[in-house]
Design an enzyme around this catalytic site. Structure first.
Site, short mmCIF file in Angstrom:
data_model
loop_
_atom_site.label_atom_id
_atom_site.label_comp_id
_atom_site.label_asym_id
_atom_site.label_seq_id
_atom_site.Cartn_x
_atom_site.Cartn_y
_atom_site.Cartn_z
N ASP A 1 -7.45 -2.00 -7.16
CA ASP A 1 -7.95 -2.68 -5.96
C ASP A 1 -8.33 -4.12 -6.29
O ASP A 1 -8.73 -4.41 -7.42
CB ASP A 1 -9.16 -1.94 -5.38
CG ASP A 1 -9.36 -2.31 -3.91
OD1 ASP A 1 -8.76 -1.67 -3.04
OD2 ASP A 1 -10.10 -3.30 -3.65
N ARG B 1 0.82 -1.22 0.00
CA ARG B 1 0.00 0.00 0.00
C ARG B 1 0.86 1.27 0.00
O ARG B 1 0.52 2.26 0.65
CB ARG B 1 -0.92 0.05 1.23
CG ARG B 1 -1.97 -1.03 1.27
CD ARG B 1 -3.22 -0.54 0.55
NE ARG B 1 -4.27 -1.52 0.72
CZ ARG B 1 -5.35 -1.34 1.49
NH1 ARG B 1 -5.50 -0.23 2.14
NH2 ARG B 1 -6.24 -2.26 1.57
N TYR C 1 -15.07 -11.47 1.05
CA TYR C 1 -15.69 -10.14 0.85
C TYR C 1 -17.08 -10.26 0.25
O TYR C 1 -18.01 -9.57 0.67
CB TYR C 1 -14.81 -9.28 -0.06
CG TYR C 1 -13.79 -8.48 0.70
CD1 TYR C 1 -14.15 -7.32 1.39
CD2 TYR C 1 -12.47 -8.87 0.75
CE1 TYR C 1 -13.22 -6.60 2.10
CE2 TYR C 1 -11.52 -8.15 1.46
CZ TYR C 1 -11.91 -7.02 2.14
OH TYR C 1 -11.00 -6.30 2.85
N ARG D 1 -2.86 7.19 1.55
CA ARG D 1 -3.21 8.43 2.26
C ARG D 1 -2.15 9.00 3.18
O ARG D 1 -2.25 10.14 3.61
CB ARG D 1 -4.50 8.19 3.07
CG ARG D 1 -5.72 8.19 2.20
CD ARG D 1 -6.90 7.61 2.92
NE ARG D 1 -6.67 6.21 3.20
CZ ARG D 1 -7.58 5.39 3.73
NH1 ARG D 1 -8.76 5.85 4.07
NH2 ARG D 1 -7.30 4.13 3.94
N ARG E 1 -6.46 13.17 -4.23
CA ARG E 1 -7.70 12.51 -3.77
C ARG E 1 -8.79 13.53 -3.47
O ARG E 1 -9.98 13.19 -3.53
CB ARG E 1 -7.35 11.68 -2.53
CG ARG E 1 -8.45 10.89 -1.93
CD ARG E 1 -8.76 9.64 -2.70
NE ARG E 1 -9.67 8.80 -1.91
CZ ARG E 1 -10.96 9.07 -1.79
NH1 ARG E 1 -11.51 10.09 -2.41
NH2 ARG E 1 -11.71 8.28 -1.04
O1 CP3 Z 1 -0.22 -1.42 -2.52
C1 CP3 Z 1 -0.53 -0.46 -3.22
O2 CP3 Z 1 -0.06 0.69 -3.08
C2 CP3 Z 1 -1.45 -0.70 -4.43
C3 CP3 Z 1 -2.80 -0.39 -4.21
C4 CP3 Z 1 -3.70 -1.29 -3.39
C5 CP3 Z 1 -4.89 -0.79 -2.79
N1 CP3 Z 1 -5.59 -1.84 -2.29
C6 CP3 Z 1 -5.27 0.62 -2.78
C7 CP3 Z 1 -6.31 1.09 -1.84
C8 CP3 Z 1 -3.67 -2.66 -3.15
C9 CP3 Z 1 -2.60 -3.67 -3.50
C10 CP3 Z 1 -4.89 -3.00 -2.48
C11 CP3 Z 1 -5.26 -4.38 -2.14
C12 CP3 Z 1 -6.41 -4.58 -1.27
N2 CP3 Z 1 -7.62 -3.97 -1.34
C13 CP3 Z 1 -6.46 -5.54 -0.24
C14 CP3 Z 1 -5.39 -6.51 0.12
C15 CP3 Z 1 -4.28 -5.82 0.81
C16 CP3 Z 1 -4.29 -5.93 2.30
O3 CP3 Z 1 -4.21 -4.86 2.93
O4 CP3 Z 1 -4.32 -7.03 2.82
C17 CP3 Z 1 -7.73 -5.44 0.35
C18 CP3 Z 1 -8.21 -6.25 1.52
C19 CP3 Z 1 -8.45 -4.45 -0.37
C20 CP3 Z 1 -9.85 -4.01 -0.17
C21 CP3 Z 1 -9.91 -2.61 0.28
N3 CP3 Z 1 -9.72 -1.53 -0.52
C22 CP3 Z 1 -10.16 -2.14 1.59
C23 CP3 Z 1 -10.39 -3.00 2.81
C24 CP3 Z 1 -10.13 -0.75 1.55
C25 CP3 Z 1 -10.45 0.23 2.65
C26 CP3 Z 1 -9.35 0.26 3.63
C27 CP3 Z 1 -8.77 1.64 3.69
O5 CP3 Z 1 -7.54 1.74 3.86
O6 CP3 Z 1 -9.52 2.62 3.57
C28 CP3 Z 1 -9.82 -0.37 0.21
C29 CP3 Z 1 -9.62 1.00 -0.30
C30 CP3 Z 1 -8.24 1.30 -0.74
N4 CP3 Z 1 -7.50 0.49 -1.57
C31 CP3 Z 1 -7.49 2.47 -0.45
C32 CP3 Z 1 -6.28 2.35 -1.15
C33 CP3 Z 1 -5.17 3.35 -1.22
C34 CP3 Z 1 -7.97 3.67 0.38
C35 CP3 Z 1 -8.85 4.50 -0.52
C36 CP3 Z 1 -8.91 5.97 -0.22
O7 CP3 Z 1 -8.06 6.74 -0.71
O8 CP3 Z 1 -9.88 6.37 0.44
#
Ligand code: CP3
Length: 370
Positions: A102, A53, A178, A57, A66
């Site tokens: 995502d 990630r 999910y 943010r 964003r």
């Molecule tokens: O790693 C990276 O930089 C690449 C981008 C990436 C995102 N999500 C961006 C994201 C990757 C590889 C993911 C994978 C992902 N998405 C997973 C597996 C990774 C892990 O942590 O185990 C999961 C479970 C998801 C599903 C998901 N997407 C969730 C649970 C959330 C909300 C959590 C949060 O941090 O808000 C997201 C949204 C998300 N995906 C964000 C980002 C940067 C936050 C979005 C925002 O800017 O509001």
């Protein structure tokens, strides 16, 4: 190198048309990317480093963009996704850039209505019956992969060869969890109950997701991904027997597809300590360890059969930078001279993480000698 020769010979028999492409990929990777060398057990000098990630943010540049775009826009408009993927690399110079997207766009493309809310992602019609599973479709060509494929192409074209470009996907169990839970701030009880109440339904669901995911990762490889990480974030909820039966079993054909393309596969499972004994046989090239198990213990359990990635606790980055540097040095020292080691956190970086501590983490690795 003899191992390169062996790989090529294997590919020649499988698929003559892919030989040239695979040859070039190998030579490039072996000679030029620190990440891929370590993934293949050929690391030299300091280990490579990147952060799960890493675009997100905690970075002011990300928050700025964003403000004027939704998260979905940032994922699906390649201009934005490429910019956001590059932000952490420009800032810190990691050895790998993961494409911004995502894992949940695959189940969405299968027909499950998805919304990213303030409080995280929600599937509005959770899968609850066999009819719901049968209602899911095979994603139309490009419907899930279009944006990520275009972003990967542009990233590969714009970055030097020594920086690896990473694709990724959710593993079948985690995506099924999910889909069934709908909103994963729930506990994960629902999928574990369904495994007992309706195992055939869960198998049917996992089958469909697996099929879609194989296609999805192959398209990412075609677009230039140097490695692909599979996130089985929630599979640690399962005991060993169910992990084997409902998580590992469906990861396997995806890893086989990547092996056939000669592209390293990384597996991440959160909370995997109780699964260590079966992980060396998981089929991935690299196992990405959460922070609960020391790397040296995993190395002892695994032998040299698999590369290791990880595993600084993401909350360590809330310590002052000199403390972050000290703990990072300890971790590096514990894996010193391991040719199959990639530095990372034990899970995704947290949104409020101080930038100065991220810099201390990356700089400590980049400045380490062999
Ligand atoms: O790693 C990276 O930089 C690449 C981008 C990436 C995102 N999500 C961006 C994201 C990757 C590889 C993911 C994978 C992902 N998405 C997973 C597996 C990774 C892990 O942590 O185990 C999961 C479970 C998801 C599903 C998901 N997407 C969730 C649970 C959330 C909300 C959590 C949060 O941090 O808000 C997201 C949204 C998300 N995906 C964000 C980002 C940067 C936050 C979005 C925002 O800017 O509001």
């Amino acid at each position: 190198a003899p191992s390169l020769g062996r790989r090529l010979a294997a590919v020649v028999f499988v698929d003559g048309a892919r030989v040239i492409e695979t040859t070039e990929r190998n030579l490039d990777a072996v000679s030029e990317s620190r990440f891929v060398r370590a993934a293949r057990g050929q690391g030299q000098g300091r280990p490579p480093v990147w952060i799960m990630r890493q675009a997100g943010r905690y970075l002011p540049q990300y928050r700025k963009l964003r403000e004027s775009h939704t998260f979905v826009e940032m994922c699906t408009e390649p201009d934005l996704a490429v910019e956001v993927s590059l932000q952490p690399w420009r800032e810190f110079g990691m050895d790998a850039v993961i494409v911004f997207y995502d894992i949940l766009f695959v189940p969405e493309a299968m027909g499950a209505p998805l919304e990213f809310t303030e409080r995280g992602p929600v599937f509005h019609r959770p899968v609850a019956s066999r009819a719901d599973v049968d209602g899911l479709r095979r994603p139309e060509k490009g419907s899930a992969s279009g944006p990520i494929v275009e972003s990967l192409r542009r990233l590969r074209a714009s970055l030097p060869r020594e920086v690896a470009v990473l694709g990724f996907a959710g593993a079948p169990f985690t995506l099924a969890a999910y889909l069934v839970e709908g909103d994963f701030r729930r506990s994960g009880d629902r999928i574990r109950r369904l495994i007992h109440a309706e195992p055939e339904m869960i198998d049917a669901l996992l089958d469909r997701i697996t099929e879609a995911t194989i296609e999805y990762v192959n398209e990412q490889v075609d677009a230039g991904a140097d490695a692909v990480q599979l996130f089985d974030t929630w599979a640690g909820l399962l005991g060993l027997d169910h992990y084997e039966r409902f998580a590992a079993r469906y990861q396997k054909p995806i890893f086989e597809a990547l092996r056939e393309r000669d592209v390293p596969a990384i597996l991440y499972v959160n909370g995997a300590s109780h699964l260590l004994e079966r992980l060396p046989a998981c089929g991935a090239t690299v196992f990405s360890l959460d922070w609960r198990t020391p790397l040296v213990a995993a190395r002892r359990a695994f032998g040299s059969r698999i590369a290791l990635q990880g595993n600084l606790d993401p909350t360590v980055l809330f310590a002052p930078p000199d403390e972050v540097a000290r703990r990072t040095k300890d971790m590096l020292e514990s894996m010193r001279n391991d040719p199959s080691y990639i530095v990372n956190l034990g899970h995704g970086i947290l949104p409020e993480t101080p930038v100065a501590s991220v810099r201390a983490f990356i700089d400590t690795v980049r400045e380490a000698d062999a």
